[in-house]
Design a protein around this motif. Structure first.
Motif, PDB file in Angstrom:
ATOM      1  N   VAL A 136     -32.388 123.199   3.637  1.00 26.35           N
ATOM      2  CA  VAL A 136     -31.192 123.728   3.476  1.00 26.35           C
ATOM      3  C   VAL A 136     -30.264 123.170   4.684  1.00 26.35           C
ATOM      4  CG1 VAL A 136     -32.092 126.133   3.016  1.00 26.35           C
ATOM      5  CG2 VAL A 136     -32.150 125.635   5.250  1.00 26.35           C
ATOM      6  N   GLU A 137     -29.035 123.177   4.500  1.00 27.31           N
ATOM      7  CA  GLU A 137     -28.241 122.684   5.573  1.00 27.31           C
ATOM      8  C   GLU A 137     -28.450 123.585   6.946  1.00 27.31           C
ATOM      9  OE1 GLU A 137     -23.346 121.823   6.123  1.00 27.31           O
ATOM     10  OE2 GLU A 137     -24.303 122.201   4.180  1.00 27.31           O
ATOM     11  N   ARG A 138     -28.370 122.885   7.975  1.00 25.66           N
ATOM     12  CA  ARG A 138     -28.508 123.514   9.116  1.00 25.66           C
ATOM     13  C   ARG A 138     -28.242 122.695  10.345  1.00 25.66           C
ATOM     14  NH1 ARG A 138     -35.024 121.709  10.810  1.00 25.66           N
ATOM     15  NH2 ARG A 138     -34.562 119.554  10.649  1.00 25.66           N
ATOM     16  N   ALA A 139     -27.985 123.241  11.591  1.00 30.54           N
ATOM     17  CA  ALA A 139     -27.684 122.715  12.630  1.00 30.54           C
ATOM     18  C   ALA A 139     -28.718 121.542  13.026  1.00 30.54           C
ATOM     19  CB  ALA A 139     -27.684 123.723  14.108  1.00 30.54           C
ATOM     20  N   ARG A 140     -28.179 120.415  13.471  1.00 30.46           N
ATOM     21  CA  ARG A 140     -29.028 119.227  14.003  1.00 30.46           C
ATOM     22  C   ARG A 140     -30.114 119.644  15.086  1.00 30.46           C
ATOM     23  NH1 ARG A 140     -28.891 114.508  17.145  1.00 30.46           N
ATOM     24  NH2 ARG A 140     -26.881 114.967  17.815  1.00 30.46           N
ATOM     25  N   PRO A 141     -31.454 119.267  14.705  1.00 33.55           N
ATOM     26  CA  PRO A 141     -32.240 119.560  15.866  1.00 33.55           C
ATOM     27  C   PRO A 141     -32.638 118.123  16.510  1.00 33.55           C
ATOM     28  CG  PRO A 141     -33.511 119.426  13.676  1.00 33.55           C
ATOM     29  CD  PRO A 141     -32.093 119.275  13.207  1.00 33.55           C
TER      30      PRO A 141
END
Length: 322
Positions: free
Chosen positions: A110-115
């Motif tokens: 899924v698209e997510r904030a970059r970790p």
């Protein structure tokens, strides 16, 4: 030649010359501005690769961004299989390919904030497995020494997490609500691709050097065997040039023993820290989502033998009534 004939020839030559220059004046002159250099156009796979985020995360089902781009160009993969690119990444590829904008295929993630990967220094055993897994050489360290992640170079690919034998790596979001290309930039993507390419070149050099050393050792053994056969006494069998490798010198057995010993040291160190009350701080008033992540991490630690029970890393909670 008399004067009349000479005058006639001169007039004819003048007319021909004037006609030539008049025609030449109508031909446009080439200018430096109109000159172009012939350049081979980029292949479709190369143009697709330019639009990928270059995290090299393999979530698309391919070992790197370039193979995925080649698969799209060949019609072997869909253009919505890149979670780090998100919805905007799918739209970019759709525009290039002249195809409709479709939703991200969430079976690949899924698209997510970059970790960014963060290593727990108190648990790291220096096994180097995370360094070997990092596709952009963003982790530094040495064998049996604590490793660290260079946050500016980390692409958030998650590839360093599975091989860690002591589960000391956490992926921490660093871009807030920004996801996909909003959490990444073209300059960062280009830099990550350059580091990935340099890593591949380095690994190829190391592989070639290792192969050359192996060939040299094999040639040396063959030479020793030949020399031993030639120096053997008549009527006596030639002595073997090399002895069977003892089981204790098996490199795989040594590696397993080293990792096992490191795991034991990590377990003892964690137990000592727990007894001293050096467990996680600020565990009160955390959100349900964060607590779920903590519980999941502790469950993995228990499976690895790093905690004796559910309260091993939360000694302050063990005294509280249920």
């Amino acid at each position: 030649m008399d004067a009349e004939a000479f005058s006639s020839q001169f007039e004819a030559h003048r007319v021909i010359t004037a006609t030539f220059f008049a025609h030449a004046a109508t031909v446009p002159k080439a200018s430096s501005q109109s000159l172009v250099t012939a350049i081979s156009p980029k292949t479709l796979a190369a143009r697709i690769e330019d639009l990928l985020p270059q995290t090299q995360c393999t979530k698309c089902g391919y070992p790197a961004c370039r193979p995925y781009a080649e698969a799209i160009a060949a019609g072997e993969a869909n253009y919505n299989q890149c979670p780090p690119g998100g919805a905007q990444g799918v739209a970019r590829l759709a525009a290039l390919l002249g195809k409709p904008d479709i939703p991200l295929d969430t079976t690949h993630g899924v698209e997510r904030a970059r970790p960014v990967a963060v290593i727990d220094e108190n648990v790291c055993i220096g096994c180097t497995l995370c360094m070997q897994a990092c596709p952009v050489d963003a982790i530094v360290g040495a064998a049996k020494q604590m490793h660290t992640v260079i946050a500016e170079l980390c692409t958030g690919c998650d590839l360093c997490v599975p091989p860690c034998p002591v589960d000391c790596i956490a992926m921490v979001p660093v871009t807030g609500e920004r996801t996909g290309w909003d959490a990444w930039s073209q300059d960062e993507a280009d830099a990550a691709r350059a580091r990935h390419d340099r890593r591949l070149a380095r690994l190829e050099r190391e592989r070639a050097a290792a192969e050359a050393r192996a060939n040299a050792r094999q040639a040396a053994r063959a030479a020793q065997s030949t020399q031993a056969a030639q120096s053997a006494q008549p009527g006596q069998p030639a002595q073997k040039a090399e002895q069977t490798q003892p089981a204790s010198d098996d490199p795989e057995a040594k590696k397993r023993a080293i990792i096992q010993a490191a795991l034991e040291r990590a377990r003892k160190k964690k137990e000592e820290m727990t007894k001293l009350g050096a467990g996680p701080k600020n565990t009160d008033h955390v959100s349900a989502a964060v607590q779920a992540q903590i519980d999941e991490a502790e469950a993995r630690r228990r499976r690895l033998g790093l905690a004796d029970d559910a309260n091993a890393s939360h000694p302050d909670k063990g005294d509280k009534p249920a």
